[in-house]
Write a protein that holds these residues in place. Structure first.
Motif, PDB file in Angstrom:
ATOM      1  N   GLU A   1      -1.890  15.631  -6.943  1.00  0.00           N
ATOM      2  CA  GLU A   1      -3.253  16.152  -6.793  1.00  0.00           C
ATOM      3  C   GLU A   1      -4.292  15.257  -7.453  1.00  0.00           C
ATOM      4  OE1 GLU A   1      -1.581  17.607 -10.633  1.00  0.00           O
ATOM      5  OE2 GLU A   1      -0.872  17.444  -8.560  1.00  0.00           O
ATOM      6  N   SER A   2      -3.819  14.186  -8.173  1.00  0.00           N
ATOM      7  CA  SER A   2      -4.759  13.256  -8.810  1.00  0.00           C
ATOM      8  C   SER A   2      -4.146  11.858  -8.802  1.00  0.00           C
ATOM      9  CB  SER A   2      -5.068  13.690 -10.247  1.00  0.00           C
ATOM     10  OG  SER A   2      -3.881  13.712 -11.030  1.00  0.00           O
ATOM     11  N   GLU A   3      -4.926  10.878  -9.230  1.00  0.00           N
ATOM     12  CA  GLU A   3      -4.453   9.497  -9.242  1.00  0.00           C
ATOM     13  C   GLU A   3      -3.218   9.346 -10.114  1.00  0.00           C
ATOM     14  OE1 GLU A   3      -7.628   6.163  -9.052  1.00  0.00           O
ATOM     15  OE2 GLU A   3      -8.487   7.762 -10.285  1.00  0.00           O
ATOM     16  N   VAL A   4      -2.352   8.400  -9.703  1.00  0.00           N
ATOM     17  CA  VAL A   4      -1.117   8.173 -10.456  1.00  0.00           C
ATOM     18  C   VAL A   4      -1.279   6.925 -11.325  1.00  0.00           C
ATOM     19  CG1 VAL A   4       1.347   7.672 -10.310  1.00  0.00           C
ATOM     20  CG2 VAL A   4       0.293   9.249  -8.673  1.00  0.00           C
ATOM     21  N   PHE A   5      -1.532   7.139 -12.603  1.00  0.00           N
ATOM     22  CA  PHE A   5      -1.515   6.057 -13.590  1.00  0.00           C
ATOM     23  C   PHE A   5      -1.354   6.697 -14.961  1.00  0.00           C
ATOM     24  CE2 PHE A   5      -5.994   7.196 -13.354  1.00  0.00           C
ATOM     25  CZ  PHE A   5      -6.400   7.197 -14.688  1.00  0.00           C
TER      26      PHE A   5
ATOM     27  N   LEU B   1       1.360   7.150 -18.513  1.00  0.00           N
ATOM     28  CA  LEU B   1       2.718   7.648 -18.712  1.00  0.00           C
ATOM     29  C   LEU B   1       2.933   9.094 -18.251  1.00  0.00           C
ATOM     30  CD1 LEU B   1       3.604   5.988 -22.146  1.00  0.00           C
ATOM     31  CD2 LEU B   1       4.602   5.476 -19.909  1.00  0.00           C
ATOM     32  N   PRO B   2       2.012  10.030 -18.514  1.00  0.00           N
ATOM     33  CA  PRO B   2       2.262  11.423 -18.083  1.00  0.00           C
ATOM     34  C   PRO B   2       2.451  11.551 -16.573  1.00  0.00           C
ATOM     35  CG  PRO B   2       0.514  11.354 -19.724  1.00  0.00           C
ATOM     36  CD  PRO B   2       0.787   9.939 -19.343  1.00  0.00           C
ATOM     37  N   MET B   3       1.587  10.885 -15.778  1.00  0.00           N
ATOM     38  CA  MET B   3       1.711  10.991 -14.325  1.00  0.00           C
ATOM     39  C   MET B   3       2.956  10.252 -13.828  1.00  0.00           C
ATOM     40  SD  MET B   3      -0.504  12.962 -12.993  1.00  0.00           S
ATOM     41  CE  MET B   3      -0.314  12.529 -11.260  1.00  0.00           C
ATOM     42  N   LEU B   4       3.259   9.106 -14.434  1.00  0.00           N
ATOM     43  CA  LEU B   4       4.459   8.359 -14.023  1.00  0.00           C
ATOM     44  C   LEU B   4       5.718   9.164 -14.332  1.00  0.00           C
ATOM     45  CD1 LEU B   4       3.453   4.761 -15.167  1.00  0.00           C
ATOM     46  CD2 LEU B   4       3.581   5.616 -12.814  1.00  0.00           C
ATOM     47  N   LYS B   5       5.692   9.895 -15.435  1.00  0.00           N
ATOM     48  CA  LYS B   5       6.826  10.751 -15.776  1.00  0.00           C
ATOM     49  C   LYS B   5       7.021  11.828 -14.713  1.00  0.00           C
ATOM     50  CE  LYS B   5       8.660  13.725 -19.443  1.00  0.00           C
ATOM     51  NZ  LYS B   5       8.425  14.291 -20.794  1.00  0.00           N
ATOM     52  N   ARG B   6       5.923  12.394 -14.214  1.00  0.00           N
ATOM     53  CA  ARG B   6       6.004  13.404 -13.158  1.00  0.00           C
ATOM     54  C   ARG B   6       6.589  12.827 -11.874  1.00  0.00           C
ATOM     55  NH1 ARG B   6       0.610  16.481 -11.949  1.00  0.00           N
ATOM     56  NH2 ARG B   6       2.023  17.316 -10.356  1.00  0.00           N
ATOM     57  N   ILE B   7       6.158  11.610 -11.538  1.00  0.00           N
ATOM     58  CA  ILE B   7       6.680  10.944 -10.337  1.00  0.00           C
ATOM     59  C   ILE B   7       8.186  10.736 -10.478  1.00  0.00           C
ATOM     60  CG2 ILE B   7       6.694   8.762  -9.038  1.00  0.00           C
ATOM     61  CD1 ILE B   7       4.272  10.305  -8.391  1.00  0.00           C
TER      62      ILE B   7
ATOM     63  N   SER C   1      -0.307  -5.221 -10.541  1.00  0.00           N
ATOM     64  CA  SER C   1      -0.988  -3.950 -10.783  1.00  0.00           C
ATOM     65  C   SER C   1      -0.213  -3.078 -11.765  1.00  0.00           C
ATOM     66  CB  SER C   1      -1.200  -3.191  -9.460  1.00  0.00           C
ATOM     67  OG  SER C   1       0.010  -3.057  -8.751  1.00  0.00           O
ATOM     68  N   LEU C   2       0.799  -3.642 -12.420  1.00  0.00           N
ATOM     69  CA  LEU C   2       1.553  -2.874 -13.414  1.00  0.00           C
ATOM     70  C   LEU C   2       0.665  -2.444 -14.581  1.00  0.00           C
ATOM     71  CD1 LEU C   2       5.131  -4.354 -13.971  1.00  0.00           C
ATOM     72  CD2 LEU C   2       4.506  -2.113 -13.082  1.00  0.00           C
ATOM     73  N   SER C   3      -0.191  -3.367 -15.032  1.00  0.00           N
ATOM     74  CA  SER C   3      -1.100  -3.031 -16.132  1.00  0.00           C
ATOM     75  C   SER C   3      -1.941  -1.813 -15.784  1.00  0.00           C
ATOM     76  CB  SER C   3      -2.012  -4.217 -16.455  1.00  0.00           C
ATOM     77  OG  SER C   3      -1.278  -5.294 -16.981  1.00  0.00           O
ATOM     78  N   ASP C   4      -2.437  -1.770 -14.554  1.00  0.00           N
ATOM     79  CA  ASP C   4      -3.245  -0.637 -14.106  1.00  0.00           C
ATOM     80  C   ASP C   4      -2.403   0.625 -14.023  1.00  0.00           C
ATOM     81  OD1 ASP C   4      -5.429  -2.357 -13.801  1.00  0.00           O
ATOM     82  OD2 ASP C   4      -4.799  -2.909 -11.775  1.00  0.00           O
ATOM     83  N   SER C   5      -1.154   0.475 -13.571  1.00  0.00           N
ATOM     84  CA  SER C   5      -0.294   1.637 -13.417  1.00  0.00           C
ATOM     85  C   SER C   5       0.011   2.297 -14.763  1.00  0.00           C
ATOM     86  CB  SER C   5       1.008   1.233 -12.725  1.00  0.00           C
ATOM     87  OG  SER C   5       1.800   2.352 -12.419  1.00  0.00           O
ATOM     88  N   PHE C   6       0.311   1.481 -15.774  1.00  0.00           N
ATOM     89  CA  PHE C   6       0.607   2.025 -17.098  1.00  0.00           C
ATOM     90  C   PHE C   6      -0.641   2.244 -17.945  1.00  0.00           C
ATOM     91  CE2 PHE C   6       4.840   0.152 -16.199  1.00  0.00           C
ATOM     92  CZ  PHE C   6       5.634   1.240 -16.511  1.00  0.00           C
ATOM     93  N   ASN C   7      -1.769   1.657 -17.476  1.00  0.00           N
ATOM     94  CA  ASN C   7      -3.004   1.691 -18.254  1.00  0.00           C
ATOM     95  C   ASN C   7      -2.805   1.012 -19.612  1.00  0.00           C
ATOM     96  OD1 ASN C   7      -5.734   2.330 -18.246  1.00  0.00           O
ATOM     97  ND2 ASN C   7      -5.442   4.284 -19.293  1.00  0.00           N
TER      98      ASN C   7
ATOM     99  N   GLY D   1       0.773  -1.231   0.000  1.00  0.00           N
ATOM    100  CA  GLY D   1       0.000   0.000   0.000  1.00  0.00           C
ATOM    101  C   GLY D   1       0.807   1.285   0.000  1.00  0.00           C
ATOM    102  N   VAL D   2       2.162   1.196  -0.015  1.00  0.00           N
ATOM    103  CA  VAL D   2       2.966   2.424   0.043  1.00  0.00           C
ATOM    104  C   VAL D   2       3.149   3.063  -1.331  1.00  0.00           C
ATOM    105  CG1 VAL D   2       4.207   1.715   2.119  1.00  0.00           C
ATOM    106  CG2 VAL D   2       5.163   1.163  -0.138  1.00  0.00           C
ATOM    107  N   GLY D   3       2.769   2.344  -2.395  1.00  0.00           N
ATOM    108  CA  GLY D   3       2.910   2.897  -3.741  1.00  0.00           C
ATOM    109  C   GLY D   3       4.172   2.457  -4.455  1.00  0.00           C
ATOM    110  N   LYS D   4       4.706   1.288  -4.087  1.00  0.00           N
ATOM    111  CA  LYS D   4       5.959   0.833  -4.697  1.00  0.00           C
ATOM    112  C   LYS D   4       5.784   0.522  -6.183  1.00  0.00           C
ATOM    113  CE  LYS D   4       5.307  -3.970  -3.376  1.00  0.00           C
ATOM    114  NZ  LYS D   4       4.921  -4.340  -4.741  1.00  0.00           N
ATOM    115  N   THR D   5       4.611   0.047  -6.599  1.00  0.00           N
ATOM    116  CA  THR D   5       4.392  -0.223  -8.021  1.00  0.00           C
ATOM    117  C   THR D   5       4.479   1.066  -8.828  1.00  0.00           C
ATOM    118  OG1 THR D   5       3.016  -2.160  -7.578  1.00  0.00           O
ATOM    119  CG2 THR D   5       2.759  -1.109  -9.735  1.00  0.00           C
ATOM    120  N   SER D   6       3.883   2.129  -8.329  1.00  0.00           N
ATOM    121  CA  SER D   6       3.939   3.421  -9.026  1.00  0.00           C
ATOM    122  C   SER D   6       5.371   3.941  -9.092  1.00  0.00           C
ATOM    123  CB  SER D   6       3.051   4.448  -8.327  1.00  0.00           C
ATOM    124  OG  SER D   6       1.700   4.055  -8.375  1.00  0.00           O
ATOM    125  N   VAL D   7       6.117   3.789  -7.991  1.00  0.00           N
ATOM    126  CA  VAL D   7       7.500   4.273  -7.958  1.00  0.00           C
ATOM    127  C   VAL D   7       8.370   3.434  -8.901  1.00  0.00           C
ATOM    128  CG1 VAL D   7       9.526   4.651  -6.511  1.00  0.00           C
ATOM    129  CG2 VAL D   7       7.255   5.158  -5.617  1.00  0.00           C
TER     130      VAL D   7
END
Length: 398
Positions: free
Chosen positions: A286-290, A292-298, A42-48, A11-17
């Motif tokens: 400020e919004s959900e992380v999924f 490429l654009p949001m992952l690039k920001r992270i 959850s990689l598929s969800d992260s990259f959409n 739940g800490v967000g390691k997939t997103s990181v």
């Protein structure tokens, strides 16, 4: 080849990181593969983007896959599973629930992780990012090669010779029980050897780093400390701590002001706890992380001042030095209390137990034949002193 393994409490967000790191590396010009060994993919969800058990191209120089643990289990454990199924049938335990008993806890995650070696040696990629299972499961499966190597070297040869003698008569005496065949035994030996090769890769600090993702919360930090202790004890190189979802300054007013203060307090605690490891920081978006654009920001937030592919920290956790009255083996054990430690020696094996974790250390040649003459725990280091060689060992050498 560069390999970065991400772990952390669920739940800490390691997939997103992990996904953001892969995006960053691809943008830096690395042919990058990100793979998930977590059963709850959850990689598929992260990259959409739909991902499968073979690499799927996500963007330029970036591929992703979600390891099929059932397929990998069949590939590595199929022969053993078939024999165990026959054993269950002979014992009249062949109902549907026994299928769950044919794979030991953690084995599916381990078989998934073994895919890492295949892709690391393929030559197709410059960097591999691994999104591992939550901390507890990851630590358990990373310890398997050590345990199985000991069994393969110390016990397996005797078991194999015994089975060779007993097998011809066992089926008659037991009324149909089939002892494991050479095919089953070869499958087990091959599995252990492959795991040893995998471990050589993930224990090489020039190739592989582990990064722990945390949130600025009490229980998450406690879990990260335990994970860091175990990783040090087992020889894995942790090169960074990443604090995820930190409330930014502009969010620290009104209702969120108390949470902002809590985050600041725990950020300071994290820096004090894990120094001298680099501490990277990602604000809560400020919004959900999924996508490429949001992952690039992270990725840009986390690695604004550093190269995401670099080995950010590399320190010795084990060192042997000679002193005038013998040798000292030094083990770094962060976040361990003196009363948690237990030490024992049996021939060339040293067993170090730190709380619930235990590791067998095969002593190097320099220390063979020397008994422990004392031990001291100071400044998060266990100093084990070895005296002169025993008379029996010296006589044996002569």
């Amino acid at each position: 080849m560069r390999i970065i393994i991400y772990t952390g409490k669920g739940g800490v967000g390691k997939t997103s990181v992990a996904a953001a790191t892969a995006v960053k590396l691809a943008e830096q010009g690395y042919r990058t593969l990100i793979m998930s060994t977590d059963a709850a993919h959850s990689l598929s969800d992260s990259f959409n983007v739909p991902l499968g058990s073979e690499p799927v191209q996500i963007s330029e120089r970036l591929w992703g896959l979600e390891v099929d643990s059932l397929r990998e289990t069949e590939k590595h454990w199929g022969a053993v599973q078939s024999w165990m199924s026959g054993l269950m049938s002979w014992a009249k335990l062949d109902d549907i629930t026994t299928e769950e008993m044919l794979v030991f806890p953690g084995m599916e995650e381990l078989f998934s992780l073994m895919e890492l070696r295949r892709h690391a040696t393929s030559g197709d990629y410059d960097a591999i990012i691994v999104d591992c299972a939550p901390t507890g499961e990851t630590l358990r499966l990373l310890s398997y090669p050590d345990l199985l190597h000991w069994w393969l070297e110390k016990v397996f040869p005797y078991e194999r010779r015994l089975l060779k003698v007993v097998r011809p008569v066992a089926k008659v005496v037991t009324g149909g029980l089939e002892l494991p065949s050479d095919n089953v035994l070869n499958s087990i030996a091959s599995l252990v050897r492959q795991m040893e090769k995998l471990q050589k890769i993930i224990l090489d600090p020039a190739i592989t780093s582990v990064r722990i993702v945390v949130n600025p919360e009490k229980m998450v930090i406690a879990e990260a400390r335990r994970a860091f202790t175990y990783l040090n004890l087992s020889g894995f190189n942790t090169d960074a701590i990443i604090i995820n979802r930190v409330l930014p300054a502009e969010a620290g007013t009104g209702y969120w002001s108390a949470w902002r203060d809590i985050h600041l307090k725990y950020e300071e605690e994290i820096r004090g706890s894990f120094s001298p490891l680099p501490i990277l920081r990602i604000p809560m978006m400020e919004s959900e992380v999924f996508g490429l654009p949001m992952l690039k920001r992270i990725g840009e937030s986390a690695f604004a001042d550093t190269d995401a592919a670099s080995v950010m920290y590399q320190g010795k956790i084990q060192e042997i030095r000679k002193e005038k009255d013998g040798y000292v083996l030094e083990l770094v054990l962060p976040f361990v209390q003196k009363d948690q430690l237990h030490l024992s020696q049996n021939g060339d094996e040293l067993t170090v137990q730190a709380g619930p974790y235990k590791r067998k250390v095969l002593l190097p040649r320099t220390l063979l034949g020397r008994d422990i003459s004392g031990a001291r725990f100071t400044e998060q280091k266990l100093l084990i002193r070895f005296g002169d060689k025993t008379k029996s060992s010296v006589k044996g050498e002569e």
